[in-house]
Design a protein around this motif. Structure first.
Motif, short mmCIF file in Angstrom:
data_model
loop_
_atom_site.label_atom_id
_atom_site.label_comp_id
_atom_site.label_asym_id
_atom_site.label_seq_id
_atom_site.Cartn_x
_atom_site.Cartn_y
_atom_site.Cartn_z
N LYS A 192 5.05 23.28 -6.48
CA LYS A 192 4.10 22.19 -6.32
C LYS A 192 4.80 20.89 -6.70
O LYS A 192 5.57 20.85 -7.65
CB LYS A 192 2.88 22.40 -7.22
CG LYS A 192 2.00 23.56 -6.77
CD LYS A 192 1.02 23.98 -7.81
CE LYS A 192 -0.16 23.09 -7.93
NZ LYS A 192 -1.20 23.60 -8.86
N GLY A 193 4.52 19.84 -5.92
CA GLY A 193 5.13 18.56 -6.22
C GLY A 193 4.41 17.43 -5.51
O GLY A 193 3.35 17.63 -4.92
N VAL A 194 5.00 16.25 -5.58
CA VAL A 194 4.39 15.06 -4.99
C VAL A 194 5.39 14.33 -4.08
O VAL A 194 6.60 14.39 -4.27
CB VAL A 194 3.89 14.08 -6.07
CG1 VAL A 194 2.74 14.69 -6.85
CG2 VAL A 194 4.99 13.64 -7.00
N LEU A 195 4.83 13.67 -3.10
CA LEU A 195 5.57 12.75 -2.23
C LEU A 195 4.83 11.43 -2.29
O LEU A 195 3.62 11.37 -2.05
CB LEU A 195 5.61 13.28 -0.80
CG LEU A 195 6.10 12.30 0.27
CD1 LEU A 195 7.57 11.98 0.08
CD2 LEU A 195 5.84 12.84 1.67
N VAL A 196 5.53 10.36 -2.65
CA VAL A 196 4.95 9.02 -2.67
C VAL A 196 5.60 8.24 -1.54
O VAL A 196 6.82 8.20 -1.42
CB VAL A 196 5.21 8.30 -4.02
CG1 VAL A 196 4.59 6.91 -4.00
CG2 VAL A 196 4.66 9.12 -5.17
N ASN A 197 4.77 7.64 -0.70
CA ASN A 197 5.30 6.94 0.47
C ASN A 197 4.44 5.72 0.78
O ASN A 197 3.25 5.69 0.44
CB ASN A 197 5.30 7.90 1.66
CG ASN A 197 6.44 7.64 2.60
OD1 ASN A 197 7.31 6.83 2.34
ND2 ASN A 197 6.43 8.33 3.72
N GLY A 198 5.01 4.75 1.44
CA GLY A 198 4.26 3.58 1.88
C GLY A 198 3.55 3.87 3.19
O GLY A 198 3.93 4.76 3.94
N TYR A 199 2.47 3.14 3.47
CA TYR A 199 1.77 3.30 4.75
C TYR A 199 2.73 3.05 5.89
O TYR A 199 3.41 2.03 5.94
CB TYR A 199 0.63 2.29 4.87
CG TYR A 199 -0.62 2.63 4.12
CD1 TYR A 199 -0.95 3.93 3.79
CD2 TYR A 199 -1.49 1.62 3.75
CE1 TYR A 199 -2.11 4.22 3.11
CE2 TYR A 199 -2.66 1.90 3.08
CZ TYR A 199 -2.96 3.20 2.76
OH TYR A 199 -4.12 3.47 2.09
N GLY A 200 2.78 3.99 6.82
CA GLY A 200 3.55 3.80 8.04
C GLY A 200 5.06 3.85 7.87
O GLY A 200 5.77 3.80 8.85
N SER A 254 0.83 -1.20 0.00
CA SER A 254 0.00 0.00 0.00
C SER A 254 0.87 1.25 0.00
O SER A 254 1.95 1.28 0.58
CB SER A 254 -0.91 0.00 1.22
OG SER A 254 -1.75 -1.12 1.19
N SER A 255 0.36 2.29 -0.67
CA SER A 255 1.12 3.53 -0.72
C SER A 255 0.19 4.73 -0.67
O SER A 255 -1.02 4.62 -0.84
CB SER A 255 1.99 3.58 -1.98
OG SER A 255 1.19 3.48 -3.12
N VAL A 256 0.80 5.89 -0.41
CA VAL A 256 0.09 7.15 -0.31
C VAL A 256 0.78 8.15 -1.23
O VAL A 256 2.02 8.23 -1.23
CB VAL A 256 0.11 7.69 1.14
CG1 VAL A 256 -0.70 8.98 1.24
CG2 VAL A 256 -0.40 6.66 2.12
#
Length: 102
Positions: A75-83, A61-63
């Protein structure tokens, strides 16, 4: 609110809407290596959060966070996994992410 089926679709649409920088999580801030910039928690806002569940493994899972900052009008993005961010991250940064994650 936009709804996406995949992380790739979210990133493509966010990019088309101007979220074109890639942020990484450091212990104290968000970092954008492309332009050699660090943003402290008080220097950015989380505009949108999109969660994606792993098809077979919850660990997949990711956010995706859509982030904006008045510092340089970025403006940009951060992609990260849950927790994943819970360890080695300052309390201020953790709180900012968790407000939008939970």
């Amino acid at each position: 609110m936009h709804v996406y089926d995949t992380v790739t679709a979210a990133l493509a649409d966010l990019d088309s809407r101007g979220y074109n920088l890639d942020f990484n999580l450091t212990p104290e801030n968000l970092e954008c290596k492309e332009i050699d910039l660090q943003l402290m928690p008080e220097e950015f806002e989380i505009d949108e959060v999109h969660r994606f569940e792993g098809m077979t493994d919850p660990a997949d899972s990711s956010v995706v966070y859509a982030i904006s900052s008045n510092v340089g009008n970025l403006k940009g993005v951060l992609v990260n996994g849950y927790g994943v961010y819970a360890e080695n991250v300052s309390p201020e940064l953790l709180n900012k992410l968790k407000i939008h994650h939970d």
